[in-house]
Each structure stands twice: as C-alpha cells, then as structure tokens.
Design a protein around this motif. Sequence first.
Motif, PDB file in Angstrom:
ATOM      1  N   CYS A  94       3.888   1.674  27.188  1.00 40.54           N
ATOM      2  CA  CYS A  94       4.379   3.078  27.079  1.00 40.54           C
ATOM      3  C   CYS A  94       5.521   3.099  26.121  1.00 40.54           C
ATOM      4  O   CYS A  94       5.395   4.101  25.140  1.00 40.54           O
ATOM      5  N   SER A  97       4.267   2.977  22.551  1.00 39.15           N
ATOM      6  CA  SER A  97       3.716   4.405  22.041  1.00 39.15           C
ATOM      7  C   SER A  97       4.851   5.249  21.815  1.00 39.15           C
ATOM      8  O   SER A  97       4.849   5.722  20.800  1.00 39.15           O
ATOM      9  N   ILE A 106       6.620  11.379  26.544  1.00 37.75           N
ATOM     10  CA  ILE A 106       5.260  11.669  26.352  1.00 37.75           C
ATOM     11  C   ILE A 106       4.902  12.642  27.210  1.00 37.75           C
ATOM     12  O   ILE A 106       5.229  12.656  28.343  1.00 37.75           O
ATOM     13  N   TYR A 109       0.505  10.766  29.904  1.00 41.11           N
ATOM     14  CA  TYR A 109       0.007   9.364  29.545  1.00 41.11           C
ATOM     15  C   TYR A 109      -1.018   9.287  30.458  1.00 41.11           C
ATOM     16  O   TYR A 109      -0.804   9.402  31.626  1.00 41.11           O
ATOM     17  N   VAL A 159       7.781  10.017  30.774  1.00 41.40           N
ATOM     18  CA  VAL A 159       6.598  10.861  30.846  1.00 41.40           C
ATOM     19  C   VAL A 159       6.804  11.795  31.602  1.00 41.40           C
ATOM     20  O   VAL A 159       7.178  11.846  32.522  1.00 41.40           O
TER      21      VAL A 159
END
Length: 323
Positions: A94, A97, A106, A109, A159
């Motif tokens: 993660c 990314s 994000i 996810y 996230v």
Amino acid sequence: MAANVPTVKLNSGYDLPQIGYGTFGGADAPHLVHDAAKVALKEGYRHFDTAYLYKTERSLGDAIRGSGVPREEVFVTTKLWQTFKRPEHVRPACERSLQDLGFEYIDMYMFHWPMAWEFHGYDHEQIQVKDENNDIKCIDVPIIDTWREMEKLVKDGLVRSIGVSNFTIPMLEDLISKAEIPPAMNQIEIHPSLPQEEMVNWAKDHNIALTAYSPLGNPGFSWFASTGHSKTLEEPAVLKAAEKYGKTPVQVLINWGVARGYCVIPKSVTPERIKANIEYFKMDPEDVEEITKIGREHPVRTCDPVLMFGPSNDVFGEHKKKD
C-alpha cells in the motif's frame, strides 16, 4: 467542474460517481495515460481506477496533482496484488502505491483477485512468475488475514475505504461474517454478455457497491472470434437503443450499467471518446431489460483467471463444471 453523473453512496460513507475512468493497459505508454487523465479531469471525471499491476499509478497521480482539481474532489481506486497477500506484505504494498500516486491517502484499496500467490518481491517483473506448466500456484493465505491488515490501513488513515475485486457471493458472505469493516465495493466483470444479475441483486440487498470492469465486453479481444460469439457492441438490442437515443453503442453500454445501479469504468486515450464516455442519459427500463437479456442464457466471461494465470486459479469454479 465535475460532470453531472449520478453517484452511489458507499457503506463507508463516501460518494462515488458512477462513471469513472479506467487506466488498465497503459503500462507501455505512461505518457498517454498521463495526458488522457488530464483530459478526463478537464471533462469532469472524478472517479479513477488504477492498480499496482497496471503500472499507471504514477502517471495518474501526476495528472491529478497537476490538474488544479482539489485532491478531496477526486476518488481513486487502486489494488493489492496477489503476491502481497501475506499480512506482512500488505502495508508495504500500500505504501508503494501511495508513493507512486503521490497521495497521502487512497480512497479505495481493494483485493485485485481473491487468490494468493508466493511473494517474490515488489518489482513488477516478480509479481507474475509462472512455473514450467505456465501456471501460478496458489498458496494458503486466509482472506480474513489479509483483510485484517487492510482494516488497519483504514484505522491508520492510509486508506478511506476497502473493497474486493472478482469475489463471488459465497466469498463475500464469508468475509462479511468475519470482518470488522465490511467491504465497500466488489469490482467485477459486467457487460451485456455477462450481466451478473444474481450478484447485482445480492450486492444491492447487502449494501455493497459494484464497479463494472470491461463494461464494453472487451471489443478488442480476438478471443470472441474463436467462440462464435458476436461482439457486445454489435448486438441488435444495443444498436437499436443507440438509434433510439441518438447515442453511440459505447454510450449505451455505459449508461446501461449506470441504469442498473453500479459504477462503470471505461477506458480510452482518445479525447473525443473520453468526453463522450461521461455523457450521462437515462434509459427506459424496457431497453435496459432487452440489453440484459443478451447474456442471460449463455454468459460469456472475457477475463478468465485460468486462461490468464493457469489452472490453479479457477476461483469461479467454471472449469470444474466443464470437466
């Protein structure tokens, strides 16, 4: 200005535009993804889909950060690959990314596929290692073990929402029974040749949103020619609706998905098509039904994990039925 398209309310509390922009297939031309994403942002797209596998996270992130559109107005999905399913690999994957996107968080996810594979490293050359039988063997990593680590990502602010992709109803039911945070999304292949009616109805009843990938039925796949199936864009019901509404067959398929209540993520690098793809219009229920009938009796899946990854990956059980 964001385009005037409907949104779905996720069970995590966030709103997601039903028409998004997909970036699969851009690994070999990152500059095209960057430029196309800039066009999409200008045309009002606020929902973007990428994945670690696609190698488009960096290009997409650069386009968003340089667009002048506030970060909080853009919803970005990316995905956890199969080789990162062991708990100790989830957060590092993660974070990679996040680094490539250039974001602090994000929006969504998700699992890319339900299966888990052996870890060989984070380099892209190491994430699809096939054996001498052209197969990638699955390993035993319980889905809930990976999911617990994804729940931690939410709690730690990396996230905002977590979801899955390519999950069946039994997989979802099992995960929901064990999860602290339920999946907000299941991203699956949906198009008129694979209408997924049971999943569409089940997801509505269980407050899990759906996103349709390959919403045009993968018209560029030569695979159709060998099966005797016509391309979805050439189906009479689709052409009839296109004539009725004065739209292209592509626009009809996108809005057919919207009318059924889920998100759709077409992809294109052509400015004119990017603009056309986000044009929302309402379809009459009878037209939606006629198009849904196309794949009702003989559904056609174009993204077959067995064909892509090898016989160990029959997650849908479709090849077992044929044996």
